[in-house]
Design a protein around this motif. Structure first.
Motif, PDB file in Angstrom:
ATOM      1  N   GLN A  12       0.837  -1.201   0.000  1.00 12.65           N
ATOM      2  CA  GLN A  12       0.000   0.000   0.000  1.00 12.65           C
ATOM      3  C   GLN A  12       0.873   1.253   0.000  1.00 12.65           C
ATOM      4  O   GLN A  12       2.038   1.207   0.387  1.00 12.65           O
ATOM      5  CB  GLN A  12      -0.897   0.027   1.230  1.00 12.65           C
ATOM      6  N   LEU A  13       0.272   2.347  -0.375  1.00 14.39           N
ATOM      7  CA  LEU A  13       0.931   3.651  -0.316  1.00 14.39           C
ATOM      8  C   LEU A  13      -0.135   4.699  -0.068  1.00 14.39           C
ATOM      9  O   LEU A  13      -1.080   4.817  -0.844  1.00 14.39           O
ATOM     10  CB  LEU A  13       1.668   3.944  -1.628  1.00 14.39           C
ATOM     11  N   TYR A  14       0.016   5.433   1.025  1.00 14.44           N
ATOM     12  CA  TYR A  14      -0.964   6.466   1.376  1.00 14.44           C
ATOM     13  C   TYR A  14      -0.355   7.840   1.080  1.00 14.44           C
ATOM     14  O   TYR A  14       0.286   8.458   1.924  1.00 14.44           O
ATOM     15  CB  TYR A  14      -1.367   6.342   2.842  1.00 14.44           C
ATOM     16  N   GLU A  15      -0.560   8.283  -0.156  1.00 17.52           N
ATOM     17  CA  GLU A  15       0.052   9.529  -0.613  1.00 17.52           C
ATOM     18  C   GLU A  15      -0.391  10.740   0.210  1.00 17.52           C
ATOM     19  O   GLU A  15       0.402  11.649   0.434  1.00 17.52           O
ATOM     20  CB  GLU A  15      -0.242   9.733  -2.093  1.00 17.52           C
ATOM     21  N   ASP A  16      -1.638  10.744   0.666  1.00 10.56           N
ATOM     22  CA  ASP A  16      -2.099  11.872   1.475  1.00 10.56           C
ATOM     23  C   ASP A  16      -1.320  11.980   2.780  1.00 10.56           C
ATOM     24  O   ASP A  16      -1.023  13.078   3.252  1.00 10.56           O
ATOM     25  CB  ASP A  16      -3.602  11.767   1.758  1.00 10.56           C
ATOM     26  N   LEU A  17      -0.929  10.856   3.350  1.00 11.16           N
ATOM     27  CA  LEU A  17      -0.149  10.875   4.589  1.00 11.16           C
ATOM     28  C   LEU A  17       1.290  11.306   4.337  1.00 11.16           C
ATOM     29  O   LEU A  17       1.907  11.940   5.192  1.00 11.16           O
ATOM     30  CB  LEU A  17      -0.183   9.502   5.258  1.00 11.16           C
ATOM     31  N   ILE A  18       1.816  10.999   3.162  1.00  8.85           N
ATOM     32  CA  ILE A  18       3.163  11.441   2.801  1.00  8.85           C
ATOM     33  C   ILE A  18       3.213  12.963   2.817  1.00  8.85           C
ATOM     34  O   ILE A  18       4.068  13.575   3.446  1.00  8.85           O
ATOM     35  CB  ILE A  18       3.569  10.916   1.416  1.00  8.85           C
ATOM     36  N   VAL A  19       2.267  13.565   2.135  1.00  9.64           N
ATOM     37  CA  VAL A  19       2.218  15.030   2.042  1.00  9.64           C
ATOM     38  C   VAL A  19       1.978  15.653   3.418  1.00  9.64           C
ATOM     39  O   VAL A  19       2.593  16.651   3.779  1.00  9.64           O
ATOM     40  CB  VAL A  19       1.103  15.455   1.057  1.00  9.64           C
ATOM     41  N   GLN A  20       1.105  15.037   4.185  1.00 11.92           N
ATOM     42  CA  GLN A  20       0.719  15.594   5.475  1.00 11.92           C
ATOM     43  C   GLN A  20       1.783  15.434   6.554  1.00 11.92           C
ATOM     44  O   GLN A  20       1.938  16.316   7.401  1.00 11.92           O
ATOM     45  CB  GLN A  20      -0.577  14.944   5.944  1.00 11.92           C
ATOM     46  N   PHE A  21       2.572  14.339   6.531  1.00 10.00           N
ATOM     47  CA  PHE A  21       3.421  14.050   7.675  1.00 10.00           C
ATOM     48  C   PHE A  21       4.925  13.970   7.420  1.00 10.00           C
ATOM     49  O   PHE A  21       5.701  14.163   8.343  1.00 10.00           O
ATOM     50  CB  PHE A  21       2.971  12.749   8.353  1.00 10.00           C
ATOM     51  N   LEU A  22       5.364  13.663   6.209  1.00 10.54           N
ATOM     52  CA  LEU A  22       6.799  13.547   5.992  1.00 10.54           C
ATOM     53  C   LEU A  22       7.414  14.909   5.687  1.00 10.54           C
ATOM     54  O   LEU A  22       6.896  15.668   4.887  1.00 10.54           O
ATOM     55  CB  LEU A  22       7.106  12.576   4.853  1.00 10.54           C
ATOM     56  N   SER A  23       8.530  15.210   6.344  1.00 10.04           N
ATOM     57  CA  SER A  23       9.163  16.514   6.152  1.00 10.04           C
ATOM     58  C   SER A  23       9.822  16.619   4.781  1.00 10.04           C
ATOM     59  O   SER A  23       9.831  17.678   4.175  1.00 10.04           O
ATOM     60  CB  SER A  23      10.187  16.778   7.252  1.00 10.04           C
ATOM     61  N   GLU A  24      10.399  15.529   4.301  1.00 16.03           N
ATOM     62  CA  GLU A  24      11.031  15.504   2.984  1.00 16.03           C
ATOM     63  C   GLU A  24      10.564  14.260   2.246  1.00 16.03           C
ATOM     64  O   GLU A  24      11.224  13.217   2.290  1.00 16.03           O
ATOM     65  CB  GLU A  24      12.549  15.507   3.117  1.00 16.03           C
ATOM     66  N   PRO A  25       9.430  14.346   1.562  1.00 10.19           N
ATOM     67  CA  PRO A  25       8.921  13.158   0.857  1.00 10.19           C
ATOM     68  C   PRO A  25       9.926  12.626  -0.152  1.00 10.19           C
ATOM     69  O   PRO A  25      10.464  13.383  -0.958  1.00 10.19           O
ATOM     70  CB  PRO A  25       7.671  13.676   0.145  1.00 10.19           C
ATOM     71  N   PRO A  26      10.239  11.325  -0.079  1.00  8.96           N
ATOM     72  CA  PRO A  26      11.168  10.737  -1.045  1.00  8.96           C
ATOM     73  C   PRO A  26      10.547  10.664  -2.431  1.00  8.96           C
ATOM     74  O   PRO A  26       9.325  10.671  -2.581  1.00  8.96           O
ATOM     75  CB  PRO A  26      11.419   9.343  -0.488  1.00  8.96           C
TER      76      PRO A  26
END
Length: 103
Positions: A12-26
């Motif tokens: 799975q991959l939750y793109e909305d959580l990447i944008v919301q929580f990761l400081s530097e999205p890979p």
């Protein structure tokens, strides 16, 4: 003691959580350690199967170990000697099918 087959069911991959929580999205964020359909065999002890992700192993080892000792997860699981579990990566989880098999 039984061996346990570990099969990758889903990534799975939750793109909305990447944008919301990761400081530097890979650039590539889906788990690249496994592919759907990969299969591994747990043969006993606390040894992780060769080529398995150490972080995922920590997450699923308790259930793998229990199934190898003939624990049951019915009635929550339909089939005796099986369990569906996932790693605890909340942004890109991998789901596994665990199946106890005769030695």
């Amino acid at each position: 003691m039984k061996q346990v087959r570990i099969t990758v069911l889903r990534k799975q991959l939750y793109e909305d959580l990447i944008v919301q929580f990761l400081s530097e999205p890979p650039a590539e964020c889906v788990c690249d350690f496994f592919e759907v359909g990969d299969s591994f065999l747990y043969t006993g002890g606390a040894e992780m199967p060769a080529g398995f992700c150490p972080w995922a192993w920590i997450d699923i080892y308790r259930t793998v170990s229990a199934l190898s000792c003939e624990a049951t997860y019915t009635p929550w699981q339909q089939k005796e000697g099986t369990s569906v579990v996932c790693c605890t990566d909340g942004i890109r989880p991998v789901t596994f099918l665990l199946e106890a098999v005769e030695v």
